[in-house]
Each structure stands twice: as C-alpha cells, then as structure tokens.
Design a protein around this motif. Structure first.
Motif, PDB file in Angstrom:
ATOM      1  N   TRP A 156       0.858  -1.626  -0.306  1.00 40.54           N
ATOM      2  CA  TRP A 156      -0.434  -0.001  -0.492  1.00 40.54           C
ATOM      3  C   TRP A 156       0.869   1.132   0.297  1.00 40.54           C
ATOM      4  O   TRP A 156       1.587   2.097   0.838  1.00 40.54           O
ATOM      5  N   ARG A 157       0.606   2.097  -1.248  1.00 37.87           N
ATOM      6  CA  ARG A 157       1.855   3.452  -1.235  1.00 37.87           C
ATOM      7  C   ARG A 157       0.501   4.827  -1.478  1.00 37.87           C
ATOM      8  O   ARG A 157      -0.125   4.426  -2.692  1.00 37.87           O
ATOM      9  N   TRP A 158       0.602   5.740  -0.712  1.00 35.83           N
ATOM     10  CA  TRP A 158       0.289   6.607  -0.557  1.00 35.83           C
ATOM     11  C   TRP A 158       0.927   7.068  -2.741  1.00 35.83           C
ATOM     12  O   TRP A 158       1.878   7.762  -2.177  1.00 35.83           O
ATOM     13  N   ALA A 159       0.006   7.701  -3.476  1.00 36.13           N
ATOM     14  CA  ALA A 159       1.024   8.531  -4.463  1.00 36.13           C
ATOM     15  C   ALA A 159       1.582  10.103  -3.989  1.00 36.13           C
ATOM     16  O   ALA A 159       0.671  10.835  -2.982  1.00 36.13           O
ATOM     17  N   GLY A 160       2.938   9.549  -4.368  1.00 34.75           N
ATOM     18  CA  GLY A 160       3.628  11.067  -3.963  1.00 34.75           C
ATOM     19  C   GLY A 160       4.596  10.282  -2.642  1.00 34.75           C
ATOM     20  O   GLY A 160       5.275  11.467  -2.224  1.00 34.75           O
ATOM     21  N   GLU A 161       4.589   9.743  -2.062  1.00 38.99           N
ATOM     22  CA  GLU A 161       5.450   8.911  -0.312  1.00 38.99           C
ATOM     23  C   GLU A 161       6.316   7.725  -1.024  1.00 38.99           C
ATOM     24  O   GLU A 161       5.524   7.045  -1.916  1.00 38.99           O
ATOM     25  N   ASP A 162       6.646   8.164  -0.416  1.00 39.95           N
ATOM     26  CA  ASP A 162       7.957   7.156  -0.689  1.00 39.95           C
ATOM     27  C   ASP A 162       8.242   5.578   0.516  1.00 39.95           C
ATOM     28  O   ASP A 162       7.981   4.294  -0.189  1.00 39.95           O
ATOM     29  N   ALA A 163       7.523   5.730   1.678  1.00 39.61           N
ATOM     30  CA  ALA A 163       6.961   4.697   2.770  1.00 39.61           C
ATOM     31  C   ALA A 163       5.870   3.756   1.733  1.00 39.61           C
ATOM     32  O   ALA A 163       4.721   4.478   1.347  1.00 39.61           O
ATOM     33  N   ALA A 164       6.085   3.018   2.261  1.00 37.71           N
ATOM     34  CA  ALA A 164       4.661   1.158   2.094  1.00 37.71           C
ATOM     35  C   ALA A 164       4.300   0.905   3.220  1.00 37.71           C
ATOM     36  O   ALA A 164       5.325   0.307   3.849  1.00 37.71           O
ATOM     37  N   THR A 165       3.665   0.266   3.279  1.00 37.69           N
ATOM     38  CA  THR A 165       2.709  -0.759   4.151  1.00 37.69           C
ATOM     39  C   THR A 165       2.401  -2.020   3.662  1.00 37.69           C
ATOM     40  O   THR A 165       2.217  -2.024   2.208  1.00 37.69           O
ATOM     41  N   ASP A 166       1.790  -2.455   4.090  1.00 37.56           N
ATOM     42  CA  ASP A 166       1.179  -3.975   4.152  1.00 37.56           C
ATOM     43  C   ASP A 166      -0.489  -3.889   4.298  1.00 37.56           C
ATOM     44  O   ASP A 166      -0.732  -3.959   5.898  1.00 37.56           O
ATOM     45  N   VAL A 167      -1.034  -4.294   3.581  1.00 35.43           N
ATOM     46  CA  VAL A 167      -1.923  -4.530   3.626  1.00 35.43           C
ATOM     47  C   VAL A 167      -2.900  -5.904   3.397  1.00 35.43           C
ATOM     48  O   VAL A 167      -2.860  -6.833   2.359  1.00 35.43           O
ATOM     49  N   GLY A 168      -3.208  -6.802   4.073  1.00 36.53           N
ATOM     50  CA  GLY A 168      -3.667  -7.967   4.009  1.00 36.53           C
ATOM     51  C   GLY A 168      -5.444  -7.341   4.510  1.00 36.53           C
ATOM     52  O   GLY A 168      -5.792  -7.450   5.309  1.00 36.53           O
ATOM     53  N   ILE A 169      -6.454  -8.369   3.382  1.00 38.98           N
ATOM     54  CA  ILE A 169      -7.537  -8.386   3.317  1.00 38.98           C
ATOM     55  C   ILE A 169      -8.159  -9.853   3.477  1.00 38.98           C
ATOM     56  O   ILE A 169      -7.875 -10.548   2.255  1.00 38.98           O
ATOM     57  N   ALA A 170      -9.210 -10.173   4.364  1.00 41.54           N
ATOM     58  CA  ALA A 170      -9.460 -11.623   4.677  1.00 41.54           C
ATOM     59  C   ALA A 170     -11.033 -11.780   4.541  1.00 41.54           C
ATOM     60  O   ALA A 170     -11.376 -11.002   5.316  1.00 41.54           O
ATOM     61  N   LEU A 171     -11.799 -12.386   3.817  1.00 39.09           N
ATOM     62  CA  LEU A 171     -12.784 -13.141   3.524  1.00 39.09           C
ATOM     63  C   LEU A 171     -13.802 -14.168   3.963  1.00 39.09           C
ATOM     64  O   LEU A 171     -12.726 -15.121   3.748  1.00 39.09           O
ATOM     65  N   GLU A 172     -13.882 -14.242   4.951  1.00 39.03           N
ATOM     66  CA  GLU A 172     -14.730 -15.630   6.011  1.00 39.03           C
ATOM     67  C   GLU A 172     -16.132 -15.332   6.054  1.00 39.03           C
ATOM     68  O   GLU A 172     -16.608 -14.765   6.198  1.00 39.03           O
ATOM     69  N   PRO A 173     -17.124 -17.095   5.680  1.00 39.71           N
ATOM     70  CA  PRO A 173     -18.391 -17.171   5.475  1.00 39.71           C
ATOM     71  C   PRO A 173     -18.835 -16.815   6.983  1.00 39.71           C
ATOM     72  O   PRO A 173     -17.580 -17.223   8.061  1.00 39.71           O
ATOM     73  N   ALA A 174     -19.740 -16.086   6.860  1.00 36.14           N
ATOM     74  CA  ALA A 174     -20.527 -16.156   8.633  1.00 36.14           C
ATOM     75  C   ALA A 174     -21.657 -16.989   8.478  1.00 36.14           C
ATOM     76  O   ALA A 174     -22.348 -16.677   7.261  1.00 36.14           O
ATOM     77  N   ALA A 175     -22.402 -16.149   9.295  1.00 36.84           N
ATOM     78  CA  ALA A 175     -23.603 -16.924   9.261  1.00 36.84           C
ATOM     79  C   ALA A 175     -24.424 -16.069   8.257  1.00 36.84           C
ATOM     80  O   ALA A 175     -24.083 -15.124   8.460  1.00 36.84           O
ATOM     81  N   ASP A 176     -25.925 -16.599   8.715  1.00 39.12           N
ATOM     82  CA  ASP A 176     -26.455 -15.791   7.166  1.00 39.12           C
ATOM     83  C   ASP A 176     -26.417 -15.784   5.882  1.00 39.12           C
ATOM     84  O   ASP A 176     -26.959 -14.640   6.380  1.00 39.12           O
ATOM     85  N   ALA A 177     -25.498 -16.314   5.712  1.00 41.54           N
ATOM     86  CA  ALA A 177     -24.981 -16.273   4.264  1.00 41.54           C
ATOM     87  C   ALA A 177     -24.030 -14.185   4.248  1.00 41.54           C
ATOM     88  O   ALA A 177     -23.692 -13.581   3.335  1.00 41.54           O
ATOM     89  N   THR A 178     -23.680 -13.922   5.796  1.00 38.15           N
ATOM     90  CA  THR A 178     -22.904 -12.803   5.320  1.00 38.15           C
ATOM     91  C   THR A 178     -21.104 -12.886   5.349  1.00 38.15           C
ATOM     92  O   THR A 178     -20.858 -13.680   4.994  1.00 38.15           O
TER      93      THR A 178
END
Length: 143
Positions: free
Chosen positions: A78-100
């Motif tokens: 993850w990097r904001w435009a114009g910035e040198d520093a980067a970070t790490d984003v992990g997005i996980a999806l898990e099934p939950a009750a009632d099809a959520t």
C-alpha cells in the motif's frame, strides 16, 4: 512498527464482496465517499496494480498486488501517491452466519502511532461504506 486490524460483517456472499474488492468499477463505487468521484484500477495478479484515485481530492492509493487467493484473501503493498513509504495490507474474507461475510483488514508497517490512528479511522469509514452498500443489516461494524 505499528499495525491495525479492522473488521466488518457484510450482508453479502464472499463472491459478492470479493468482486467489490477486486473489480475496478465496483471498488470505485464504495471505497471512498461519492463526493470524491473515485476511480479504480485493478489488475488482479501477482505484482499487478490495485488503485483507487480521486482527482477532486488529489488523492490516490497506488498499491501493488503481492498475493491473491481468490476469493478468500488479497495482500497489497500500500502506497499513497507521492509518498515513498509503503505499508502492508491484508484483506481476508470469511463466511459468517446467514450468508454474510466477515471482512478482516490487517494493515501493518506504520512508522508512528499517529499514522496508524489516521488509518484506523479511514478503514473504519471505508468498511462502513461496504456494509451500507449491501443494505446494512445484518452487516455491522465489529469492534
């Protein structure tokens, strides 16, 4: 280094939420508020691009896809435009009750606690828009 974890319960299937995260058009529709006139660009492959941009706000995230495990997880440099520093984003999806779907965002690599706190607010707002996109109930922000 500082990190955060934000979660939301979204009233949609994993496939629907995956589409919202990994397709340019759907991503642009919810990621930032409508006034931002957001555009998205997703090239869903390792070392592909994942971008959201707002010309009116002169703001953009220019991320690189580090890993894809469709439709369960996405990892981004993850990097904001114009910035040198980067970070790490992990997005996980898990099934939950009632099809959520439980959406879990782990964002790490912040240099300061203040930078982390600004991103907590940003992710909180962002995930709330995703919940709202799918009608809200039974989706809700989780603490």
């Amino acid at each position: 280094m500082h990190e955060l974890t934000e979660e939301a319960l979204v009233a949609a299937s994993i496939d629907e939420v995956w589409r919202d995260l990994t397709r340019s058009g759907p991503l642009a529709e919810w990621f930032w508020p409508p006034r931002m006139q957001t555009t998205g660009l997703v090239d869903l492959r390792e070392l592909g691009r994942w971008e959201v941009r707002s010309e009116p706000a002169d703001l953009a995230v220019e991320a690189t896809v580090l890993a894809v495990d469709a439709p369960r997880s996405l990892r981004l440099e993850w990097r904001w435009a114009g910035e040198d520093a980067a970070t790490d984003v992990g997005i996980a999806l898990e099934p939950a009750a009632d099809a959520t779907t439980r959406v879990i965002v782990r964002h790490s690599g912040f240099a300061t606690a203040d930078e982390r706190e600004r991103h907590v607010e940003g992710w909180s707002d962002c995930l709330q828009r995703l919940v709202d996109r799918h009608g809200g109930a039974p989706g809700e922000r989780l603490q």
